[in-house]
Write an enzyme that holds these catalytic residues in place. Structure first.
Site, PDB file in Angstrom:
ATOM      1  N   ASP A 114     -48.893  52.648  28.886  1.00 29.67           N
ATOM      2  CA  ASP A 114     -49.121  53.729  29.853  1.00 29.67           C
ATOM      3  C   ASP A 114     -50.598  53.802  30.246  1.00 29.67           C
ATOM      4  O   ASP A 114     -51.477  53.734  29.377  1.00 29.67           O
ATOM      5  CB  ASP A 114     -48.749  55.069  29.216  1.00 29.67           C
ATOM      6  CG  ASP A 114     -47.476  55.660  29.792  1.00 29.67           C
ATOM      7  OD1 ASP A 114     -47.061  55.241  30.891  1.00 29.67           O
ATOM      8  OD2 ASP A 114     -46.894  56.542  29.133  1.00 29.67           O
ATOM      9  N   LYS A 133     -47.593  51.216  33.009  1.00 25.57           N
ATOM     10  CA  LYS A 133     -46.802  52.257  33.672  1.00 25.57           C
ATOM     11  C   LYS A 133     -47.742  53.339  34.156  1.00 25.57           C
ATOM     12  O   LYS A 133     -48.736  53.652  33.486  1.00 25.57           O
ATOM     13  CB  LYS A 133     -45.759  52.848  32.715  1.00 25.57           C
ATOM     14  CG  LYS A 133     -44.947  53.984  33.346  1.00 25.57           C
ATOM     15  CD  LYS A 133     -43.738  54.373  32.510  1.00 25.57           C
ATOM     16  CE  LYS A 133     -44.034  55.285  31.353  1.00 25.57           C
ATOM     17  NZ  LYS A 133     -44.667  56.582  31.713  1.00 25.57           N
ATOM     18  N   GLU A 135     -37.483  60.655  35.236  1.00 22.35           N
ATOM     19  CA  GLU A 135     -37.418  61.615  34.125  1.00 22.35           C
ATOM     20  C   GLU A 135     -36.934  62.985  34.606  1.00 22.35           C
ATOM     21  O   GLU A 135     -37.457  63.543  35.591  1.00 22.35           O
ATOM     22  CB  GLU A 135     -38.802  61.750  33.476  1.00 22.35           C
ATOM     23  CG  GLU A 135     -38.809  62.753  32.323  1.00 22.35           C
ATOM     24  CD  GLU A 135     -39.988  62.629  31.378  1.00 22.35           C
ATOM     25  OE1 GLU A 135     -40.794  61.688  31.523  1.00 22.35           O
ATOM     26  OE2 GLU A 135     -40.096  63.468  30.465  1.00 22.35           O
TER      27      GLU A 135
HETATM   28  O1  KIV Z   1     -45.058  58.524  27.538  1.00 23.29           O
HETATM   29  C1  KIV Z   1     -43.853  58.288  27.402  1.00 23.29           C
HETATM   30  O2  KIV Z   1     -43.331  58.145  26.298  1.00 23.29           O
HETATM   31  C2  KIV Z   1     -43.028  58.194  28.606  1.00 23.29           C
HETATM   32  C3  KIV Z   1     -41.549  58.103  28.420  1.00 23.29           C
HETATM   33  C4  KIV Z   1     -41.013  59.402  27.992  1.00 23.29           C
HETATM   34  C5  KIV Z   1     -40.868  57.576  29.619  1.00 23.29           C
HETATM   35  O3  KIV Z   1     -43.536  58.205  29.672  1.00 23.29           O
END
Ligand code: KIV
Length: 270
Positions: free
Chosen positions: A90, A120, A188
């Protein structure tokens, strides 16, 4: 061949093939090396080092405080434990919101320093330019729309897209991300019917979390799946184990055996 049975490392193309063949798949979060090893060996094809690291592992109240250095530290540990699974990292809050250049540099660090294959980011059409530039630079991108926890201070933790205008905006966001080159999109906390419409509107796989049964894949936070989380659970957070109780019982047994002198026994002593 399913993602679970495939022996060679899983690629972006494999994931896209799953949508084409209508085969559903699982993504789980992971934040450390032993968990990554277990999930990898259990056949989980996608490991997301989510910024949910903040509220699940680091003790923060939300994902907002998580830093890029913290993401890199944990993503590198997950990457070292994953030999088959595709690892996605992320981009944390404010590492890409100010400018596409910031986002490019942050994503580059996640690939180069942590060894993830893809990043992401949260947001739809407003992130399309950054997505296109990342993909152009050779960095695969997973989008994330609907409830976006980095925007908790604006949106709250509420189901998104219940009204027609919000639903239309999310559909438009999904299409913009797919057109910009995102290889998949997390959706989500939206009504199941909207999860289905978004999945039908884009060629790339959707991965739902609280988005109903019609998305191409499902993602959950590993702490929720294993029963390690405390506090109020969202409706979709199904626990498949109760590790809090297992851990509590184990350490109580140890404490009792130390108190009674049963541990360590001769077999534990030199
Ligand atoms: O940070 C995370 O774990 C997420 C998931 C919940 C998709 O973005």
């Amino acid at each position: 061949m399913s993602l679970a049975s495939q022996q060679r490392p899983i690629t972006i193309q494999d994931i896209q093939g799953y949508k084409a063949r209508g085969e559903r798949f699982v993504m789980l979060t992971a934040y450390d090396h032993p968990t990554a090893q277990i999930l990898d060996q259990a056949g989980v094809g996608l490991l997301l080092v989510g910024d949910s690291l903040g509220d699940n592992v680091l003790g923060y109240p939300s994902t907002v405080p998580v830093t890029l250095d913290e993401m890199i530290h944990h993503a590198a540990a997950v990457r070292r434990g994953a030999h088959r699974a595709l690892v996605i990292g992320d981009l944390p809050f404010m590492s890409y919101q100010v400018s596409p250049e910031d986002g490019m540099r942050a994503a580059g660090r996640l690939l180069k320093e942590a060894g993830v294959t893809a990043v992401k980011l949260e947001g739809g059409r407003r992130c399309a330019e950054l997505v296109a530039r990342l993909v152009d630079a050779g960095i695969p991108v997973m989008g994330h729309i609907g409830l976006t926890p980095q925007s908790v201070n604006v949106l709250g933790y509420r189901v998104q897209g219940r009204e027609t205008s919000g639903a239309d905006r999310l559909l438009d966001d999904a299409v913009a991300l797919a057109e910009a080159g995102a290889f998949s999109i997390v959706v989500e906390a939206v009504p199941a019917e909207l999860g289905q419409r978004i999945t039908g509107a884009v060629d790339v796989p959707t991965i739902g979390i609280g988005a109903g049964p019609h998305t191409d894949g499902q993602v959950l936070v590993i702490n929720d799946v294993l029963g390690l989380s405390t506090g109020p659970h969202p409706r979709f957070a199904k626990a498949y184990a109760d590790l809090r109780s297992v851990i509590t019982d184990a350490v109580k047994s140890l404490s009792a055996e130390v108190a009674s002198g049963d541990y360590p026994g001769p077999e534990h002593s030199y």
